[in-house]
Design an enzyme around this catalytic site. Structure first.
Site, PDB file in Angstrom:
ATOM      1  N   HIS A 263      -9.987  10.067  -1.969  1.00 33.42           N
ATOM      2  CA  HIS A 263      -8.531  10.196  -2.074  1.00 33.42           C
ATOM      3  C   HIS A 263      -7.996  10.426  -0.659  1.00 33.42           C
ATOM      4  CE1 HIS A 263      -4.696  10.952  -3.734  1.00 33.42           C
ATOM      5  NE2 HIS A 263      -4.868  12.128  -4.317  1.00 33.42           N
ATOM      6  N   HIS A 302      -8.245  -0.172  -4.313  1.00 34.78           N
ATOM      7  CA  HIS A 302      -7.359   0.830  -4.897  1.00 34.78           C
ATOM      8  C   HIS A 302      -7.421   0.714  -6.404  1.00 34.78           C
ATOM      9  CE1 HIS A 302      -3.725   3.167  -5.689  1.00 34.78           C
ATOM     10  NE2 HIS A 302      -3.895   3.660  -4.482  1.00 34.78           N
ATOM     11  N   ASP A 358      -4.762   3.899   3.783  1.00 34.55           N
ATOM     12  CA  ASP A 358      -5.608   4.643   4.713  1.00 34.55           C
ATOM     13  C   ASP A 358      -6.275   3.779   5.771  1.00 34.55           C
ATOM     14  OD1 ASP A 358      -5.214   7.216   3.729  1.00 34.55           O
ATOM     15  OD2 ASP A 358      -6.506   6.783   2.023  1.00 34.55           O
TER      16      ASP A 358
HETATM   17  N1  CMC Z   1     -15.815  -1.585  -0.549  1.00 30.87           N
HETATM   18  C1  CMC Z   1     -16.693  -2.380  -1.217  1.00 30.87           C
HETATM   19  N2  CMC Z   1     -16.692  -2.565  -2.540  1.00 30.87           N
HETATM   20  C2  CMC Z   1     -15.735  -1.906  -3.239  1.00 30.87           C
HETATM   21  C3  CMC Z   1     -14.783  -1.065  -2.618  1.00 30.87           C
HETATM   22  C4  CMC Z   1     -14.852  -0.940  -1.228  1.00 30.87           C
HETATM   23  N3  CMC Z   1     -13.969  -0.156  -0.577  1.00 30.87           N
HETATM   24  N4  CMC Z   1     -13.971  -0.552  -3.568  1.00 30.87           N
HETATM   25  C5  CMC Z   1     -14.381  -1.042  -4.731  1.00 30.87           C
HETATM   26  N5  CMC Z   1     -15.464  -1.868  -4.532  1.00 30.87           N
HETATM   27  C6  CMC Z   1     -16.165  -2.658  -5.550  1.00 30.87           C
HETATM   28  C7  CMC Z   1     -17.072  -1.777  -6.386  1.00 30.87           C
HETATM   29  O1  CMC Z   1     -18.377  -1.718  -5.837  1.00 30.87           O
HETATM   30  C8  CMC Z   1     -17.037  -2.499  -7.715  1.00 30.87           C
HETATM   31  O2  CMC Z   1     -17.883  -3.624  -7.615  1.00 30.87           O
HETATM   32  P1  CMC Z   1     -18.758  -4.128  -8.900  1.00 30.87           P
HETATM   33  O3  CMC Z   1     -17.733  -4.539  -9.905  1.00 30.87           O
HETATM   34  O4  CMC Z   1     -19.592  -5.218  -8.375  1.00 30.87           O
HETATM   35  O5  CMC Z   1     -19.539  -2.918  -9.339  1.00 30.87           O
HETATM   36  C9  CMC Z   1     -15.592  -2.990  -7.811  1.00 30.87           C
HETATM   37  O6  CMC Z   1     -15.175  -3.170  -6.453  1.00 30.87           O
HETATM   38  C10 CMC Z   1     -14.649  -2.053  -8.530  1.00 30.87           C
HETATM   39  O7  CMC Z   1     -14.761  -0.764  -7.913  1.00 30.87           O
HETATM   40  P2  CMC Z   1     -14.446   0.625  -8.637  1.00 30.87           P
HETATM   41  O8  CMC Z   1     -15.163   1.698  -7.918  1.00 30.87           O
HETATM   42  O9  CMC Z   1     -14.721   0.455 -10.100  1.00 30.87           O
HETATM   43  O10 CMC Z   1     -12.882   0.734  -8.437  1.00 30.87           O
HETATM   44  P3  CMC Z   1     -12.024   2.030  -8.641  1.00 30.87           P
HETATM   45  O11 CMC Z   1     -10.677   1.580  -9.044  1.00 30.87           O
HETATM   46  O12 CMC Z   1     -12.708   3.013  -9.532  1.00 30.87           O
HETATM   47  O13 CMC Z   1     -11.997   2.693  -7.188  1.00 30.87           O
HETATM   48  C11 CMC Z   1     -11.336   3.362  -5.020  1.00 30.87           C
HETATM   49  C12 CMC Z   1     -10.897   2.735  -6.349  1.00 30.87           C
HETATM   50  C13 CMC Z   1     -10.119   3.552  -4.120  1.00 30.87           C
HETATM   51  C14 CMC Z   1     -11.946   4.734  -5.282  1.00 30.87           C
HETATM   52  C15 CMC Z   1     -12.368   2.411  -4.343  1.00 30.87           C
HETATM   53  O14 CMC Z   1     -11.810   1.144  -4.120  1.00 30.87           O
HETATM   54  C16 CMC Z   1     -12.928   3.003  -3.065  1.00 30.87           C
HETATM   55  O15 CMC Z   1     -13.891   3.784  -3.099  1.00 30.87           O
HETATM   56  N6  CMC Z   1     -12.354   2.610  -1.856  1.00 30.87           N
HETATM   57  C17 CMC Z   1     -12.787   3.154  -0.614  1.00 30.87           C
HETATM   58  C18 CMC Z   1     -12.164   4.545  -0.399  1.00 30.87           C
HETATM   59  C19 CMC Z   1     -10.685   4.460  -0.103  1.00 30.87           C
HETATM   60  O16 CMC Z   1     -10.250   3.666   0.720  1.00 30.87           O
HETATM   61  N7  CMC Z   1      -9.902   5.326  -0.765  1.00 30.87           N
HETATM   62  C20 CMC Z   1      -8.471   5.452  -0.521  1.00 30.87           C
HETATM   63  C21 CMC Z   1      -7.655   5.047  -1.691  1.00 30.87           C
HETATM   64  S1  CMC Z   1      -5.915   4.837  -1.262  1.00 30.87           S
HETATM   65  C22 CMC Z   1      -5.343   6.407  -0.878  1.00 30.87           C
HETATM   66  C23 CMC Z   1      -5.155   7.275  -2.048  1.00 30.87           C
HETATM   67  O17 CMC Z   1      -4.489   6.878  -3.006  1.00 30.87           O
HETATM   68  O18 CMC Z   1      -5.641   8.402  -1.982  1.00 30.87           O
END
Ligand code: CMC
Length: 422
Positions: A263, A302, A358
């Site tokens: 986050h 996201h 971010d």
């Molecule tokens: N890099 C590589 N692969 C990714 C990433 C990433 N940053 N984010 C998601 N994926 C892949 C993930 O491995 C999965 O692949 P598969 O379907 O093959 O298993 C797919 O995309 C879906 O990912 P998820 O984890 O199910 O998606 P989510 O909606 O639960 O997670 C997130 C959202 C923001 C936690 C995630 O995208 C992430 O960890 N991003 C990096 C951290 C980041 O930048 N966070 C800041 C968010 S914006 C600020 C805020 O609101 O706080």
């Protein structure tokens, strides 16, 4: 076509028609047909926990609006304090309302001497400023006993003002402590962002004059971070607030939720990732590593935005203005290359992974001189407004205490066995 769905219980043949209202269906109606059958929705992927009129986010097309106003227009024309008023009150202030609001915030910036001297100075010398902030905000509830009067409108407004006004003071105090510098008192002749920069950077000069470009950039960043509907920390605020805890305790819980790398800690992770990559030539190999499951591309992806995060577009522009004053952040070229490659790569495109807020904000903060540990703190300052707007909205809605159900997967009933017999 009726705007409704019909659910049939195949065990009994009973059915119920549930209207679709504001893109949702009522779980109370569902429970009339299926008592004791719960939605299984870890991470609340498909659950709306409340109705809210504060911000609107359409992740498919990259739209963010505060109280109906597009984020682009607010970032271009407004100020953080005006946006704060808008989020809290639902309308932009007129001149006299704004003047009164600005004065109120300005004159609540001081913190009790005990918070600084006895409380903050009691931390270990290398304490993380976000940990200090979370604890200090929680501690404020012990200083303002009227904070418990959450249904008294005057008291509620006073706590909201205090929290928004004192957050930069606590944030800067945490930083000064961590670098061994003396505390700087608020300068109430300065605007919100300038005052924060003064408390951060003032050394021996009688008055700290921040560069107006940097003040404006920080104000824009504060606007962009002020609210984002039901994110993890705002949900924490609503959950804790739903028990009718005082706003300082609820805000501390929200700030704790913001602390995590998924986050508010993500921009810190972005800089660490860029430093680890080290050179633009290493970008393709790093992308391959991510695709092979060797970590995530920080600042990408996201839960809601499945196209470019509109805040990232504004931040990218702001970064250029800041680098015009501070000089270019040497990590920028690596970030641009990462974005360029990722946005052409099937792995990222098929998963709809785009830069989020971010990805570039950390580069700006770093160029402005903020240490990495301060990044989540810089997020918490403006997001306090969003947390409080949601807290207030929740109390006005007479909401229920947050209390989800679970699907039990543990053992069946069994008898206790004395230790000698195990
Ligand atoms: N890099 C590589 N692969 C990714 C990433 C990433 N940053 N984010 C998601 N994926 C892949 C993930 O491995 C999965 O692949 P598969 O379907 O093959 O298993 C797919 O995309 C879906 O990912 P998820 O984890 O199910 O998606 P989510 O909606 O639960 O997670 C997130 C959202 C923001 C936690 C995630 O995208 C992430 O960890 N991003 C990096 C951290 C980041 O930048 N966070 C800041 C968010 S914006 C600020 C805020 O609101 O706080």
């Amino acid at each position: 076509m009726p705007e409704s769905i019909t659910i049939t219980d195949n065990r009994t043949g009973d059915a119920i028609e549930i209207p679709i209202l504001n893109d949702g269906i009522s779980a109370t109606e569902w429970s009339k047909l299926l008592p004791g059958i719960w939605f299984y929705d870890p991470g609340f992927m498909a659950t709306a926990a409340c109705e809210s009129a504060i911000s609107l986010l359409d992740g498919d097309v990259g739209i963010l609006r505060y109280r109906g106003y597009p984020i682009e227009q607010l970032a271009e024309n407004s100020t953080f304090l005006e946006v704060a008023y808008l989020l809290l009150h639902g309308e932009l202030p007129n001149e006299s309302e704004f003047e009164a609001w600005q004065l109120d915030i300005t004159y609540h910036t001081f913190i009790h001497e005990n918070v600084r001297k006895r409380f903050l100075e009691g931390f270990h010398y290398d304490a993380h400023p976000m940990g200090m902030l979370v604890s200090a905000v929680a501690a404020l509830s012990t200083f303002y006993l009227d904070a418990k009067e959450i249904f008294n409108r005057d008291s509620r407004q006073k706590q909201i003002t205090r929290l928004i006004a004192k957050m930069p003071t606590l944030a800067a105090a945490a930083h000064r402590f961590s670098v061994g510098m003396p505390f700087v008192y608020p300068d109430n002749s300065l605007d919100f962002a300038s005052n924060f920069l003064s408390m951060m950077w003032k050394v021996a000069e009688p008055r700290f004059e921040a560069d107006p470009v940097l003040v404006h950039a920080l104000d824009v960043l504060f606007i962009l971070h002020a609210d984002h509907e039901q994110n993890c920390s705002t949900t924490a605020m609503r959950v804790v607030g739903s028990s009718h805890a005082d706003p300082y305790s609820a805000t501390a819980a929200a700030a704790a939720a913001l602390y995590g790398p998924r986050h508010g800690g993500a921009n810190e992770q972005v800089i660490k990732m860029l430093m680890e990559i080290g050179h633009i030539d290493n970008v393709p190999a790093f992308i391959e590593e991510v695709k092979g499951g060797g970590g995530r591309l920080q600042g990408f992806g996201h839960r809601v935005y499945k196209s470019y995060d509109p805040r990232a577009t504004i931040i990218k522009r702001t970064a250029d203005e800041v680098f015009g004053v501070t000089g270019k952040n040497p990590l920028l070229d690596i970030a641009l290359k990462l974005e360029e490659i990722a946005l052409q790569d099937e792995y990222f495109l098929s998963r709809k992974l785009y830069p989020n807020v971010d990805f570039y904000s950390g580069l700006i903060y770093q160029a402005m001189g903020f240490p990495l540990e301060m990044f989540p703190v810089l997020f918490a300052i403006p997001r306090t407004v969003g947390w409080l707007a949601h807290w207030q909205e929740m109390l006005d809605q007479d909401s229920k205490i947050a209390r989800p159900r679970q699907l039990y997967i543990g053992p069946d009933a069994r008898d206790y066995v004395p230790i000698a017999g195990r």
